[in-house]
Write an enzyme that holds these catalytic residues in place. Sequence first.
Site, PDB file in Angstrom:
ATOM      1  N   GLY A   1       1.098   3.677  -8.349  1.00 50.08           N
ATOM      2  CA  GLY A   1       1.019   4.667  -9.414  1.00 50.08           C
ATOM      3  C   GLY A   1       0.117   4.191 -10.539  1.00 50.08           C
ATOM      4  O   GLY A   1      -0.953   3.634 -10.305  1.00 50.08           O
TER       5      GLY A   1
ATOM      6  N   THR B   1       6.185   1.528  -1.891  1.00 54.18           N
ATOM      7  CA  THR B   1       7.333   2.428  -1.883  1.00 54.18           C
ATOM      8  C   THR B   1       7.055   3.634  -0.993  1.00 54.18           C
ATOM      9  O   THR B   1       5.909   3.992  -0.729  1.00 54.18           O
ATOM     10  CB  THR B   1       7.674   2.923  -3.299  1.00 54.18           C
ATOM     11  OG1 THR B   1       6.612   3.750  -3.794  1.00 54.18           O
ATOM     12  CG2 THR B   1       7.892   1.751  -4.253  1.00 54.18           C
TER      13      THR B   1
ATOM     14  N   LYS C   1      -0.521  -6.200  -2.396  1.00 53.46           N
ATOM     15  CA  LYS C   1       0.246  -5.024  -2.793  1.00 53.46           C
ATOM     16  C   LYS C   1       1.608  -5.517  -3.269  1.00 53.46           C
ATOM     17  O   LYS C   1       2.459  -5.884  -2.466  1.00 53.46           O
ATOM     18  CB  LYS C   1       0.409  -4.061  -1.606  1.00 53.46           C
ATOM     19  CG  LYS C   1       1.111  -2.761  -1.948  1.00 53.46           C
ATOM     20  CD  LYS C   1       0.225  -1.835  -2.767  1.00 53.46           C
ATOM     21  CE  LYS C   1       0.908  -0.491  -3.008  1.00 53.46           C
ATOM     22  NZ  LYS C   1       0.025   0.451  -3.743  1.00 53.46           N
TER      23      LYS C   1
ATOM     24  N   GLU D   1      -3.528  -4.253  -5.894  1.00 49.13           N
ATOM     25  CA  GLU D   1      -3.417  -2.799  -6.005  1.00 49.13           C
ATOM     26  C   GLU D   1      -2.020  -2.405  -6.479  1.00 49.13           C
ATOM     27  O   GLU D   1      -1.018  -2.678  -5.807  1.00 49.13           O
ATOM     28  CB  GLU D   1      -3.709  -2.113  -4.669  1.00 49.13           C
ATOM     29  CG  GLU D   1      -3.693  -0.594  -4.796  1.00 49.13           C
ATOM     30  CD  GLU D   1      -3.642   0.124  -3.462  1.00 49.13           C
ATOM     31  OE1 GLU D   1      -3.250   1.310  -3.475  1.00 49.13           O
ATOM     32  OE2 GLU D   1      -3.970  -0.476  -2.435  1.00 49.13           O
TER      33      GLU D   1
ATOM     34  N   LYS E   1      -6.509   5.238  -4.944  1.00 46.38           N
ATOM     35  CA  LYS E   1      -6.559   3.800  -5.237  1.00 46.38           C
ATOM     36  C   LYS E   1      -6.787   2.957  -3.987  1.00 46.38           C
ATOM     37  O   LYS E   1      -7.559   2.003  -3.999  1.00 46.38           O
ATOM     38  CB  LYS E   1      -5.268   3.337  -5.913  1.00 46.38           C
ATOM     39  CG  LYS E   1      -5.111   3.735  -7.357  1.00 46.38           C
ATOM     40  CD  LYS E   1      -3.968   3.005  -8.038  1.00 46.38           C
ATOM     41  CE  LYS E   1      -2.637   3.176  -7.331  1.00 46.38           C
ATOM     42  NZ  LYS E   1      -2.143   4.569  -7.338  1.00 46.38           N
ATOM     43  N   THR E   2      -6.074   3.303  -2.911  1.00 47.47           N
ATOM     44  CA  THR E   2      -6.170   2.482  -1.707  1.00 47.47           C
ATOM     45  C   THR E   2      -7.562   2.561  -1.091  1.00 47.47           C
ATOM     46  O   THR E   2      -8.123   1.548  -0.677  1.00 47.47           O
ATOM     47  CB  THR E   2      -5.105   2.913  -0.685  1.00 47.47           C
ATOM     48  OG1 THR E   2      -3.803   2.729  -1.264  1.00 47.47           O
ATOM     49  CG2 THR E   2      -5.200   2.093   0.588  1.00 47.47           C
TER      50      THR E   2
END
Length: 245
Positions: free
Chosen positions: A112, A41, A37, A109, A15-16
Amino acid sequence: MPVMIVTGTGTEIGKTVVTAAVAAAALTQGRTVAVLKPAQTGLRPDETGDAAEVARLAGAVTTAELARFPDPLAPATAARRAGAAPVHPHTVAVAAEKLAAEHDLVLVEGAGGLLVRFDESGGTLAEAAQLLEAPVLVVAPAGLGTLNATALTAEALRSRSLALLGVVVGSWPAAPDLAARCNLTDLPEAAGAPLLGAVPEGVGALAPEVFRERAASWLAPGLDGCWDGAGFVAEVGSGAAFGSA
């Protein structure tokens, strides 16, 4: 679209890097970009987060991170374990709207997948997308199992009347197996939305200037890129080697 939600069918699927590619392609078109963001985590305060990594790869983007929790868990669980206040979808929406007032594109973004819990009441990225009325870009892995996960994510979006912009393969392998090659054809059907790119595995390790030069070649025109999806699928399906960084 002033705000785009970037989610995935799971964690650690690219994703990043996809967010960075979308940001880099937009910057190349002269657009101003911000990356939000909501919850980071699994990192200490002194470690580089996802938003900072997007900025390193993509270039001059505004970054914002609403909360950080040390345990590598779902945001709600990580916040509880840290004894910290969770992030609520309304907070995400407000932050994104403020950024949208000053930027052409805001990329939010998630952590998960789409329905990972942000808070104790069950708030999710999907709820933030509803508040923002923002389209959603889904990042999916290339290999076996991706069709079911993508179909489930698409169904969750449709049930909430959210617009699925399309799917990007987050880490296209240099040597794709049969499942990965076939999935290029089947992913749009599973999602009910177009395939909008395939980002080669390992490109996050490229020098930032090289990443920025190549980002548009991994993304379809709908994401400010020049990726020829039909040509890519045809050549991969014929057994040709694809996926070089």
